[in-house]
Design an enzyme around this catalytic site. Structure first.
Site, mmCIF file in Angstrom:
data_model
loop_
_atom_site.group_PDB
_atom_site.id
_atom_site.type_symbol
_atom_site.label_atom_id
_atom_site.label_comp_id
_atom_site.label_asym_id
_atom_site.label_seq_id
_atom_site.Cartn_x
_atom_site.Cartn_y
_atom_site.Cartn_z
ATOM 1 N N TYR A 1 -2.525 1.757 10.289
ATOM 2 C CA TYR A 1 -2.558 0.640 10.473
ATOM 3 C C TYR A 1 -3.593 0.528 12.598
ATOM 4 O O TYR A 1 -4.889 -0.468 12.585
ATOM 5 C CB TYR A 1 -1.684 -0.833 10.104
ATOM 6 N N ILE B 1 0.888 -1.126 -0.072
ATOM 7 C CA ILE B 1 0.496 0.323 0.449
ATOM 8 C C ILE B 1 0.681 1.345 0.012
ATOM 9 O O ILE B 1 1.789 1.673 0.657
ATOM 10 C CB ILE B 1 -0.848 0.127 0.945
ATOM 11 N N ALA B 2 0.224 2.513 -1.011
ATOM 12 C CA ALA B 2 1.625 3.178 -0.925
ATOM 13 C C ALA B 2 0.965 4.404 -1.298
ATOM 14 O O ALA B 2 -0.357 4.059 -2.846
ATOM 15 C CB ALA B 2 3.214 3.416 -1.832
ATOM 16 N N GLY C 1 -6.014 11.598 3.077
ATOM 17 C CA GLY C 1 -6.652 10.444 3.528
ATOM 18 C C GLY C 1 -7.209 8.996 2.138
ATOM 19 O O GLY C 1 -7.276 8.859 2.308
ATOM 20 N N LEU C 2 -5.863 9.875 1.761
ATOM 21 C CA LEU C 2 -5.660 8.754 0.043
ATOM 22 C C LEU C 2 -4.847 7.322 1.063
ATOM 23 O O LEU C 2 -5.930 6.227 0.301
ATOM 24 C CB LEU C 2 -4.512 8.863 -1.051
ATOM 25 N N GLU D 1 2.785 -6.602 6.988
ATOM 26 C CA GLU D 1 4.051 -6.275 7.256
ATOM 27 C C GLU D 1 4.407 -5.584 7.242
ATOM 28 O O GLU D 1 4.155 -4.408 6.552
ATOM 29 C CB GLU D 1 4.983 -7.753 6.868
HETATM 30 C C1 LIG Z 1 1.544 5.265 5.361
HETATM 31 C C2 LIG Z 1 1.157 5.976 3.853
HETATM 32 C C3 LIG Z 1 0.258 5.109 2.889
HETATM 33 C C4 LIG Z 1 -0.718 6.358 4.521
HETATM 34 O O1 LIG Z 1 -0.756 7.317 3.598
HETATM 35 P P1 LIG Z 1 -1.797 9.256 3.569
HETATM 36 O O2 LIG Z 1 -2.595 9.130 2.043
HETATM 37 O O3 LIG Z 1 -0.473 10.321 3.708
HETATM 38 O O4 LIG Z 1 -2.845 8.675 4.934
HETATM 39 P P2 LIG Z 1 -3.807 9.263 5.271
HETATM 40 O O5 LIG Z 1 -3.345 10.683 4.807
HETATM 41 O O6 LIG Z 1 -4.983 8.528 4.951
HETATM 42 O O7 LIG Z 1 -3.740 9.348 6.959
HETATM 43 C C5 LIG Z 1 -4.445 7.895 7.256
HETATM 44 C C6 LIG Z 1 -3.713 7.846 8.634
HETATM 45 O O8 LIG Z 1 -2.716 7.800 8.459
HETATM 46 C C7 LIG Z 1 -1.550 7.974 9.713
HETATM 47 N N1 LIG Z 1 -0.871 8.564 9.548
HETATM 48 C C8 LIG Z 1 -0.493 9.398 7.661
HETATM 49 N N2 LIG Z 1 0.446 10.210 7.627
HETATM 50 C C9 LIG Z 1 1.049 10.488 8.975
HETATM 51 C C10 LIG Z 1 2.200 11.109 9.358
HETATM 52 N N3 LIG Z 1 3.010 11.547 8.245
HETATM 53 N N4 LIG Z 1 2.933 10.530 10.921
HETATM 54 C C11 LIG Z 1 1.523 10.228 11.645
HETATM 55 N N5 LIG Z 1 0.330 9.778 10.431
HETATM 56 C C12 LIG Z 1 0.050 9.299 9.477
HETATM 57 C C13 LIG Z 1 -2.758 8.221 10.412
HETATM 58 O O9 LIG Z 1 -3.187 7.824 11.427
HETATM 59 C C14 LIG Z 1 -3.413 9.109 9.536
HETATM 60 O O10 LIG Z 1 -4.642 9.271 9.984
HETATM 61 P P3 LIG Z 1 -5.493 10.894 11.075
HETATM 62 O O11 LIG Z 1 -4.993 11.774 9.390
HETATM 63 O O12 LIG Z 1 -6.976 10.767 11.034
HETATM 64 O O13 LIG Z 1 -4.181 10.860 11.919
HETATM 65 C C15 LIG Z 1 1.890 6.390 2.818
HETATM 66 O O14 LIG Z 1 2.480 7.537 4.424
HETATM 67 C C16 LIG Z 1 3.124 6.231 2.346
HETATM 68 O O15 LIG Z 1 2.723 5.934 1.413
HETATM 69 N N6 LIG Z 1 4.150 6.291 2.668
HETATM 70 C C17 LIG Z 1 5.256 4.837 2.108
HETATM 71 C C18 LIG Z 1 5.313 4.189 1.521
HETATM 72 C C19 LIG Z 1 4.791 2.686 2.915
HETATM 73 O O16 LIG Z 1 5.495 3.308 3.846
HETATM 74 N N7 LIG Z 1 3.674 2.541 2.919
HETATM 75 C C20 LIG Z 1 3.646 0.904 3.845
HETATM 76 C C21 LIG Z 1 3.973 0.301 3.586
HETATM 77 S S1 LIG Z 1 3.344 -1.259 4.925
#
Ligand SMILES: CC(C)(COP(=O)(O)OP(=O)(O)OC[C@H]1O[C@@H](n2cnc3c(N)ncnc32)[C@H](O)[C@@H]1OP(=O)(O)O)[C@@H](O)C(=O)NCCC(=O)NCCS
Length: 156
Positions: free
Chosen positions: A122, A76-77, A86-87, A110
């Site tokens: 998560y 997931i990324a 929120g994506l 994982e």
């Molecule tokens: C993890 C990832 C998928 C989150 O995607 P995102 O679109 O930024 O997340 P969202 O905007 O939907 O946020 C959902 C929740 O994730 C958490 N979150 C997202 N970004 C965060 C940050 N920088 N720090 C802490 N929590 C965070 C929070 O719980 C957030 O909820 P909230 O906004 O109510 O606090 C993104 O950071 C990513 O792609 N990272 C690189 C790839 C990766 O690590 N993938 C996971 C491998 S296991």
């Protein structure tokens, strides 16, 4: 930016070049190659993959392995430009829906112990740690945490 305007759809072969490039920028230590992506798509329908498109760009992607009563999150990324809107939550919702649809009762994944954004995502979706693989991610030697969510507990 609202995520509602971004289209989530099934991943296609034609996405793979752009996808592999985004993957390299997000997972510099252990990116899947374009060849690995081809292999993943060849394993549909057991594997289910989606992308989110933003104009010409890929904004994110996610994938699941559906085999029996436990589904595994393969990836997931979200691209750096689209993170924090929120994506990631939308993609995780899609993964959990796909897992339910496949008849799974639980989802495993994982995550690197040092990946705070992912761990927070998560945790707020009912995932709990069930195992640690010490030093799994090399060369840094970071632990891998194995998390599980029971689908009945994350139903909305
Ligand atoms: C993890 C990832 C998928 C989150 O995607 P995102 O679109 O930024 O997340 P969202 O905007 O939907 O946020 C959902 C929740 O994730 C958490 N979150 C997202 N970004 C965060 C940050 N920088 N720090 C802490 N929590 C965070 C929070 O719980 C957030 O909820 P909230 O906004 O109510 O606090 C993104 O950071 C990513 O792609 N990272 C690189 C790839 C990766 O690590 N993938 C996971 C491998 S296991």
């Amino acid at each position: 930016m609202t995520t509602g305007t971004l289209q989530l759809r099934a991943m296609e072969w034609t996405d793979l070049e752009r996808l592999a490039e985004l993957e390299r920028s997000l997972f510099p230590d252990d990116a899947w190659s374009e060849q690995s992506w081809w292999s993943e798509l060849a394993h549909r329908p057991r594997r289910r993959y989606a992308v989110v498109e933003a104009d010409e760009d890929l904004a994110g992607y996610a994938g699941l392995d559906c085999a029996g009563d436990v589904a595994d999150v393969m990836t997931i990324a979200v691209s750096p430009r689209h993170q924090g809107h929120g994506l990631g939550q939308r993609l995780l919702d899609w993964l959990l829906d796909q897992a339910r649809d496949s008849g799974a009762e639980a989802v495993l994944l994982e995550v690197r112990a040092d990946n705070e954004p992912a761990r927070a995502l998560y945790a707020r979706n009912g995932f709990e740690q069930i195992h640690v693989r010490r030093g799994y991610y090399q060369p840094a030697g970071v632990d891998a945490l194995i998390l599980r969510a029971h689908l009945t507990e994350v139903d909305r």
